[in-house]
Write an enzyme that holds these catalytic residues in place. Structure first.
Site, PDB file in Angstrom:
ATOM      1  N   ASP A 248      25.577 -21.533  -7.781  1.00 18.02           N
ATOM      2  CA  ASP A 248      26.263 -21.280  -9.044  1.00 18.02           C
ATOM      3  C   ASP A 248      26.490 -19.768  -9.200  1.00 18.02           C
ATOM      4  O   ASP A 248      25.531 -19.008  -9.296  1.00 18.02           O
ATOM      5  CB  ASP A 248      25.376 -21.812 -10.174  1.00 18.02           C
TER       6      ASP A 248
ATOM      7  N   CYS B 251      31.159 -29.793 -10.781  1.00 15.51           N
ATOM      8  CA  CYS B 251      30.056 -28.830 -10.902  1.00 15.51           C
ATOM      9  C   CYS B 251      29.465 -28.969 -12.307  1.00 15.51           C
ATOM     10  O   CYS B 251      29.649 -30.010 -12.948  1.00 15.51           O
ATOM     11  CB  CYS B 251      30.520 -27.405 -10.593  1.00 15.51           C
TER      12      CYS B 251
ATOM     13  N   ARG C 242      32.854 -23.224  -9.844  1.00 11.61           N
ATOM     14  CA  ARG C 242      32.887 -23.818  -8.505  1.00 11.61           C
ATOM     15  C   ARG C 242      33.886 -24.950  -8.328  1.00 11.61           C
ATOM     16  O   ARG C 242      34.646 -24.959  -7.351  1.00 11.61           O
ATOM     17  CB  ARG C 242      31.480 -24.317  -8.125  1.00 11.61           C
TER      18      ARG C 242
HETATM   19  P1  4NP Z   1      30.163 -23.891 -12.720  1.00 12.06           P
HETATM   20  O1  4NP Z   1      29.422 -22.587 -13.266  1.00 12.06           O
HETATM   21  O2  4NP Z   1      29.216 -25.038 -12.880  1.00 12.06           O
HETATM   22  O3  4NP Z   1      30.402 -23.537 -11.284  1.00 12.06           O
HETATM   23  O4  4NP Z   1      31.432 -24.049 -13.516  1.00 12.06           O
HETATM   24  C1  4NP Z   1      28.820 -22.545 -14.535  1.00 12.06           C
HETATM   25  C2  4NP Z   1      29.589 -22.296 -15.644  1.00 12.06           C
HETATM   26  C3  4NP Z   1      28.985 -22.224 -16.887  1.00 12.06           C
HETATM   27  C4  4NP Z   1      27.628 -22.411 -17.013  1.00 12.06           C
HETATM   28  C5  4NP Z   1      26.859 -22.667 -15.900  1.00 12.06           C
HETATM   29  C6  4NP Z   1      27.469 -22.729 -14.653  1.00 12.06           C
HETATM   30  N1  4NP Z   1      27.003 -22.294 -18.286  1.00 12.06           N
HETATM   31  O5  4NP Z   1      25.783 -22.467 -18.362  1.00 12.06           O
HETATM   32  O6  4NP Z   1      27.698 -22.075 -19.284  1.00 12.06           O
END
Ligand code: 4NP
Length: 166
Positions: free
Chosen positions: A130, A15, A21
């Site tokens: 997300d 991800c 995710r």
């Molecule tokens: P992930 O979620 O991609 O599912 O781990 C996110 C975690 C952090 C961020 C964006 C999405 N961020 O911008 O810090």
């Protein structure tokens, strides 16, 4: 999976941050693989570097635990060049992840790259949303989507083996 796994089938979930995710997908797939009797190595990574070294988001850990899966021991990392050779399959959560993966892919990469929801015939091409800026209810919804897709993925790997193309 830490270091290079030893099973023929090696799956990397990817991800953006590797704290929401993809750790949930890694944990859900681990449980599904055990249920399916599937021998497999698995890991997760992010396309971005923001959260390197961090455990999953507390909401992701709590959601997984509520579903009987422990992911509190996982540590975020960024996808590397080696991942494109040592994993047989790289599974992205959404189109932005796919673009990030392709941007970092060596030309002679051997891993098969696909979207997680492609594992479910009636959800092909759909993103795993997300949940980072969402609430606990969104985490619960994302978990159910991930759980359904990883269950289907484990069953299809058990039937078709390492040659599976989503
Ligand atoms: P992930 O979620 O991609 O599912 O781990 C996110 C975690 C952090 C961020 C964006 C999405 N961020 O911008 O810090």
């Amino acid at each position: 999976m830490h270091g290079v796994g030893h099973h023929e089938l090696r799956v990397l979930f990817v991800c953006l941050g590797n704290i929401c995710r993809s750790p949930m997908a890694e944990g859900a797939f681990r449980a599904a693989a055990i249920r399916a009797g599937l021998e497999c190595d698995m890991d997760s990574a992010g396309t971005a570097s923001y959260h390197i070294g961090q455990p999953p988001d507390p909401r992701a850990i709590a959601t997984a635990r509520a579903n009987g899966v422990e992911i509190g021991n996982l540590i975020a990392r960024q996808i590397t060049r080696e991942d494109f050779y040592r994993f047989t399959h790289i599974i992205a959560m959404d189109e932005a992840n796919l673009a990030g993966i392709r941007a970092q892919s060596p030309r002679d990469a051997t891993a098969c790259v696909a979207l997680l929801m492609d594992a479910l015939e009636d959800s092909r091409g759909k993103p795993v949303i997300d949940p980072y800026y969402g609430d606990e209810a969104l985490f619960a919804r994302v978990w159910s989507e991930i759980a359904a897709a990883t269950e289907a993925l484990a069953k299809r790997f058990a039937l078709e083996g390492v040659g599976l193309r989503l």
